[in-house]
Design a protein around this motif. Sequence first.
Motif, short mmCIF file in Angstrom:
data_model
loop_
_atom_site.label_atom_id
_atom_site.label_comp_id
_atom_site.label_asym_id
_atom_site.label_seq_id
_atom_site.Cartn_x
_atom_site.Cartn_y
_atom_site.Cartn_z
N LEU A 301 0.83 -1.21 0.00
CA LEU A 301 0.00 0.00 0.00
C LEU A 301 0.86 1.25 0.00
O LEU A 301 0.60 2.21 -0.74
CB LEU A 301 -0.91 0.00 1.23
N ALA A 302 1.91 1.26 0.81
CA ALA A 302 2.81 2.42 0.87
C ALA A 302 3.48 2.65 -0.48
O ALA A 302 3.62 3.79 -0.94
CB ALA A 302 3.85 2.21 1.96
N GLU A 303 3.86 1.57 -1.15
CA GLU A 303 4.51 1.68 -2.46
C GLU A 303 3.55 2.28 -3.50
O GLU A 303 3.91 3.19 -4.25
CB GLU A 303 4.96 0.29 -2.91
N VAL A 304 2.31 1.78 -3.51
CA VAL A 304 1.33 2.25 -4.50
C VAL A 304 0.93 3.70 -4.22
O VAL A 304 0.82 4.52 -5.14
CB VAL A 304 0.09 1.34 -4.50
N LEU A 305 0.73 4.06 -2.94
CA LEU A 305 0.36 5.43 -2.60
C LEU A 305 1.50 6.40 -2.90
O LEU A 305 1.27 7.54 -3.32
CB LEU A 305 -0.03 5.52 -1.13
N SER A 306 2.74 5.95 -2.70
CA SER A 306 3.89 6.80 -3.03
C SER A 306 3.94 7.09 -4.52
O SER A 306 4.21 8.22 -4.96
CB SER A 306 5.19 6.12 -2.59
N GLU A 307 3.64 6.07 -5.31
CA GLU A 307 3.63 6.24 -6.76
C GLU A 307 2.49 7.18 -7.18
O GLU A 307 2.66 8.04 -8.04
CB GLU A 307 3.47 4.88 -7.44
N ALA A 308 1.34 7.03 -6.54
CA ALA A 308 0.19 7.89 -6.88
C ALA A 308 0.43 9.33 -6.47
O ALA A 308 0.03 10.27 -7.17
CB ALA A 308 -1.08 7.35 -6.22
N ALA A 309 1.10 9.54 -5.33
CA ALA A 309 1.35 10.90 -4.83
C ALA A 309 2.56 11.55 -5.48
O ALA A 309 2.70 12.77 -5.43
CB ALA A 309 1.52 10.87 -3.31
N GLY A 310 3.44 10.75 -6.08
CA GLY A 310 4.65 11.31 -6.68
C GLY A 310 5.71 11.66 -5.65
O GLY A 310 6.64 12.42 -5.94
N ARG A 311 5.60 11.13 -4.45
CA ARG A 311 6.57 11.35 -3.38
C ARG A 311 6.43 10.22 -2.37
O ARG A 311 5.49 9.42 -2.47
CB ARG A 311 6.34 12.69 -2.70
N LYS A 312 7.31 10.16 -1.41
CA LYS A 312 7.29 9.06 -0.44
C LYS A 312 6.11 9.21 0.51
O LYS A 312 5.87 10.29 1.06
CB LYS A 312 8.60 9.02 0.35
N VAL A 313 5.36 8.13 0.68
CA VAL A 313 4.26 8.07 1.64
C VAL A 313 4.58 6.95 2.63
O VAL A 313 4.80 5.81 2.22
CB VAL A 313 2.91 7.81 0.95
N ALA A 314 4.61 7.28 3.91
CA ALA A 314 4.92 6.28 4.94
C ALA A 314 3.63 5.84 5.62
O ALA A 314 2.78 6.67 5.96
CB ALA A 314 5.88 6.87 5.96
N ILE A 315 3.47 4.53 5.81
CA ILE A 315 2.34 3.98 6.55
C ILE A 315 2.89 3.27 7.78
O ILE A 315 3.70 2.34 7.66
CB ILE A 315 1.52 2.99 5.69
N ARG A 316 2.47 3.74 8.96
CA ARG A 316 3.01 3.19 10.21
C ARG A 316 1.87 2.72 11.10
O ARG A 316 0.79 3.31 11.11
CB ARG A 316 3.83 4.24 10.97
N SER A 317 2.14 1.68 11.87
CA SER A 317 1.15 1.21 12.85
C SER A 317 1.74 1.17 14.26
O SER A 317 1.00 1.08 15.24
CB SER A 317 0.62 -0.17 12.47
N ARG A 318 3.05 1.26 14.36
CA ARG A 318 3.71 1.28 15.66
C ARG A 318 4.35 2.65 15.85
O ARG A 318 5.39 2.96 15.25
CB ARG A 318 4.78 0.18 15.76
N VAL A 319 3.72 3.47 16.68
CA VAL A 319 4.20 4.84 16.89
C VAL A 319 4.26 5.13 18.39
O VAL A 319 3.61 4.46 19.19
CB VAL A 319 3.29 5.86 16.18
N ARG A 320 5.00 6.19 18.73
CA ARG A 320 5.12 6.60 20.12
C ARG A 320 4.94 8.12 20.22
O ARG A 320 4.81 8.81 19.22
CB ARG A 320 6.51 6.21 20.66
N GLY A 321 4.92 8.60 21.46
CA GLY A 321 4.87 10.05 21.68
C GLY A 321 3.54 10.66 21.29
O GLY A 321 2.47 10.11 21.55
N GLU A 322 3.62 11.81 20.62
CA GLU A 322 2.43 12.57 20.26
C GLU A 322 1.52 11.79 19.31
O GLU A 322 0.29 11.80 19.43
CB GLU A 322 2.84 13.89 19.61
N LYS A 323 2.11 11.06 18.37
CA LYS A 323 1.30 10.27 17.43
C LYS A 323 0.54 9.17 18.15
O LYS A 323 -0.59 8.84 17.78
CB LYS A 323 2.19 9.68 16.33
N ARG A 324 1.14 8.60 19.19
CA ARG A 324 0.46 7.56 19.96
C ARG A 324 -0.77 8.13 20.66
O ARG A 324 -1.82 7.49 20.72
CB ARG A 324 1.44 7.00 21.00
N LYS A 325 -0.63 9.37 21.18
CA LYS A 325 -1.76 10.02 21.85
C LYS A 325 -2.92 10.24 20.87
O LYS A 325 -4.07 10.00 21.19
CB LYS A 325 -1.32 11.36 22.45
#
Length: 580
Positions: A301-325
């Motif tokens: 999914l990250a690869e296809v979305l990066s290609e569609a957006a024309g730039r790097k798109v990161a998909i994360r499920s393990r996050v900490r700090g502010e993103k975790r909140k």
Amino acid sequence: EVLYVGKASQLKHRVSSYFTRPAGQAPKTRALMSNTTDIEVTVTRTEAEALVLENNLIKQHRPRYNILLRDDKSYPYIYLSSDQKFPRLRFHRGARKGKGRYFGPFPNAGSVRRTLNLIQKLFQVRSCEDSVFRNRTRPCLQYQIKRCTAPCVNLISAASYQRDITHAFMFLEGKNEDVIQALYEPMQQAAEALDYEKAAHYRDQISHLRKVQEHELISELHGDIDIIACAMASGTACVQLFIIRNGINLGTRAFFPQHTRDAGMNEILSAFVSQYYLGNTNRKIPGDIVLGHAAADQALLAEVLSEAAGRKVAIRSRVRGEKRKWLDMAGENARMSLQARLSSQDNQAQRLNSLAKLLKLSDLDRIECFDISHTQGNQTVASCVVYANGALLNSDYRRFNISGITPGDDYAAMEQALERRYTRVQKEEGTLPDLILIDGGKGQARRAHEVMLELQLDHIRIVGVAKGQARKAGQEKLILADDRATIQLPHDSPALHLVQQVRDEAHRFAITGHRLRRKKKATRSVLEDIPGVGSKRRQGLLQHFGGLQGVKRAGVADLAGVPGINRQLAQKIYDSLHDS
């Protein structure tokens, strides 16, 4: 009919899994295979191509065994044009093709309007339409209540107005502190020049910006991020989306995908991400997507979305700090939205069961309601709204432009609408309702019953909804068309609440259609009704004679003198305009 669309890196393993012993299959797979007559296979060069093809086929065919995201509308933006002396920030929905800057997307129209309202308070940027702006001769009410600086009558210079626009966009980009610093200097200068009114204006702007920060409109996150969480209960799933752009929390929205009963959260999130971002080309893909659970095919999914957006798109499920909140907050919102949805479904089931018991119907799932709208018999429109599976089913709504009847004859209009609706449903072998509601009294209900007898659909129960005394809600009477019996329900009856909900929706849908038809009629040129006169000839006639009145005054010879108009067509135009 396409039942299911799937993809696999190893087709042999995936396809053969559908032909194992039924006891070892999931309930969804067993139901799917019991209805399957054929399987078609398309081979792509890469997994990314397979993902895009899968998404396109799901969007095209809406298969009943795929997880489906019902979200076809484009999301709203705030738009600032770059080709005006005094530009305005305005609501925009649709393709982003105009010259200027777009900020968004916002999750809903309410979020856009609240933000625009706040910007008007802070920076007094104009909100009027361009046509209104060009024709003003004195300031409007917005100026009086200090929501606009009246650039329409030049009460502010272009340079000062452009400064306000710049501050507004800095605010939208989350640069509150920069705006505050930019306002301090002119406040000090105004105070030193003893222009205390202007200094007070800057002071109030700074104070409002501080209050905005206190209310945490600006997130500590930076950049463009979407936070997505999922919750499941009782076979229903909710996907909650938080949209953060330039560090600003633009709002949240809950989605309830279909056909999720036997799916896991990773499968639901994978389907949501691919359909949400790839299903709408006007939707901006953020640089960072945070998921509550790891999605199936997350790297793909990250690869296809990066290609569609024309730039790097990161998909994360393990996050900490502010993103975790933020992820925890999205998860809590998803659970609350799901609980509200299930409570609402229980309430709808109670209403439906109450109405079925009242009308002595063993099966009551689909209700269709009709209403008529017109102005003194002109531009008559009939509406048909559908209630099924415990909710109003917008995709099955229909409108009918009524013609060939005596103006104001609601009986004939209702008869035509019912004939057209159920003749087509029978011809196309569509779904018939269990109950038909008619917005009207005994006469309307009786006429509807006669129409259904002629169509040999008299097994469908027909109930008229007669307005109570003084048209007051809660005093409606239900008219049973078959025996003309009248039922008066108490105002707190669940059955009455369901009838009111469906009837009011039919009324709204009919009035909206009538207004659209009336507006179209008001803006339509009489030349459009003349055969042989297309847009180019119509434009040529209007330009040649200076308008419609000039065309009406012209004789046949004069009309024939217009390029593209021969003598025969000129006579036809003259006769059409002078027929009365």
